[in-house]
Design a protein around this motif. Sequence first.
Motif, PDB file in Angstrom:
ATOM      1  N   PRO A 138     163.806  34.418  60.460  1.00 13.50           N
ATOM      2  CA  PRO A 138     164.219  34.436  61.956  1.00 13.50           C
ATOM      3  C   PRO A 138     163.481  34.249  63.032  1.00 13.50           C
ATOM      4  O   PRO A 138     161.977  34.219  62.801  1.00 13.50           O
ATOM      5  N   ALA A 139     163.954  33.774  64.276  1.00 14.10           N
ATOM      6  CA  ALA A 139     163.023  33.528  65.444  1.00 14.10           C
ATOM      7  C   ALA A 139     162.299  34.863  65.761  1.00 14.10           C
ATOM      8  O   ALA A 139     162.650  35.911  65.439  1.00 14.10           O
ATOM      9  N   GLY A 140     160.998  34.720  66.145  1.00 13.55           N
ATOM     10  CA  GLY A 140     160.225  35.953  66.292  1.00 13.55           C
ATOM     11  C   GLY A 140     158.646  35.581  66.856  1.00 13.55           C
ATOM     12  O   GLY A 140     158.799  34.305  67.386  1.00 13.55           O
ATOM     13  N   ILE A 141     157.836  36.406  66.692  1.00 15.74           N
ATOM     14  CA  ILE A 141     156.412  35.998  67.091  1.00 15.74           C
ATOM     15  C   ILE A 141     155.750  35.744  65.797  1.00 15.74           C
ATOM     16  O   ILE A 141     155.781  36.660  64.793  1.00 15.74           O
ATOM     17  N   PHE A 142     155.020  34.676  65.765  1.00  8.59           N
ATOM     18  CA  PHE A 142     154.241  34.314  64.327  1.00  8.59           C
ATOM     19  C   PHE A 142     152.964  34.896  64.558  1.00  8.59           C
ATOM     20  O   PHE A 142     152.020  34.444  65.487  1.00  8.59           O
ATOM     21  N   VAL A 143     152.363  35.419  63.435  1.00  5.50           N
ATOM     22  CA  VAL A 143     151.146  35.849  63.459  1.00  5.50           C
ATOM     23  C   VAL A 143     150.319  35.774  62.174  1.00  5.50           C
ATOM     24  O   VAL A 143     150.908  35.661  61.251  1.00  5.50           O
ATOM     25  N   ALA A 144     149.282  35.244  62.447  1.00  2.00           N
ATOM     26  CA  ALA A 144     148.107  34.454  61.396  1.00  2.00           C
ATOM     27  C   ALA A 144     146.730  35.295  61.639  1.00  2.00           C
ATOM     28  O   ALA A 144     146.027  35.230  62.550  1.00  2.00           O
ATOM     29  N   PHE A 145     146.351  35.587  60.552  1.00  2.00           N
ATOM     30  CA  PHE A 145     144.971  36.611  60.378  1.00  2.00           C
ATOM     31  C   PHE A 145     143.895  35.815  59.854  1.00  2.00           C
ATOM     32  O   PHE A 145     144.073  34.934  58.958  1.00  2.00           O
ATOM     33  N   GLU A 146     142.658  36.126  60.363  1.00  2.00           N
ATOM     34  CA  GLU A 146     141.470  35.747  59.811  1.00  2.00           C
ATOM     35  C   GLU A 146     140.826  36.785  58.808  1.00  2.00           C
ATOM     36  O   GLU A 146     141.083  37.872  59.673  1.00  2.00           O
TER      37      GLU A 146
END
Length: 179
Positions: A138-146
Amino acid sequence: MKFRVLAAAVAAFTLSTAAQAALPVYSSPGTESVTPNVFVSTGTGTVTAYFAGFDAGFDSRIGLSVNGAAPAAYGLLNKTSALGQAFVLGNVNIGDTLEFILEVNGGNAYYSTTKADNSDGFNHAWSTAYAGGDFGIPAGIFVAFEDINGGGDRDYNDHRFVFTFPGSTVPEPASWAML
């Protein structure tokens, strides 16, 4: 008849590829993200995360710190979670500060969405609004880690997920990226 079947297969492949391509991608690989990644809950209830993929050699999973407390649970293991798989990270109240934690290799390293909490001084996370739709996310906040100490290759794709605030759709940037 063979042409129609082939055309349908190509169309199906093209549509599935296009749908997958809509997940956000960090636009400046090799450059440290300047996204502040500070999130404040806009509702009271459950925070759910949806797995959005990975490109890492290390095993990792995510947890949620609410108002500085240690995460109650970790989930969405990068190498065994299915795309779109949901995991309940915990409950929050309106106004709570949310910090996501990446646990790497069974606790050998931890990285936070809060740069100041990372022992190496690097921003290990990038975030952006996500409109939803891919893999049932669903729609939301996308978070991507290193996931590598010292900032790694700074492509922010080692562990990716989307989270939703309770009782709301994607909040306005002022609600989730406060300095």
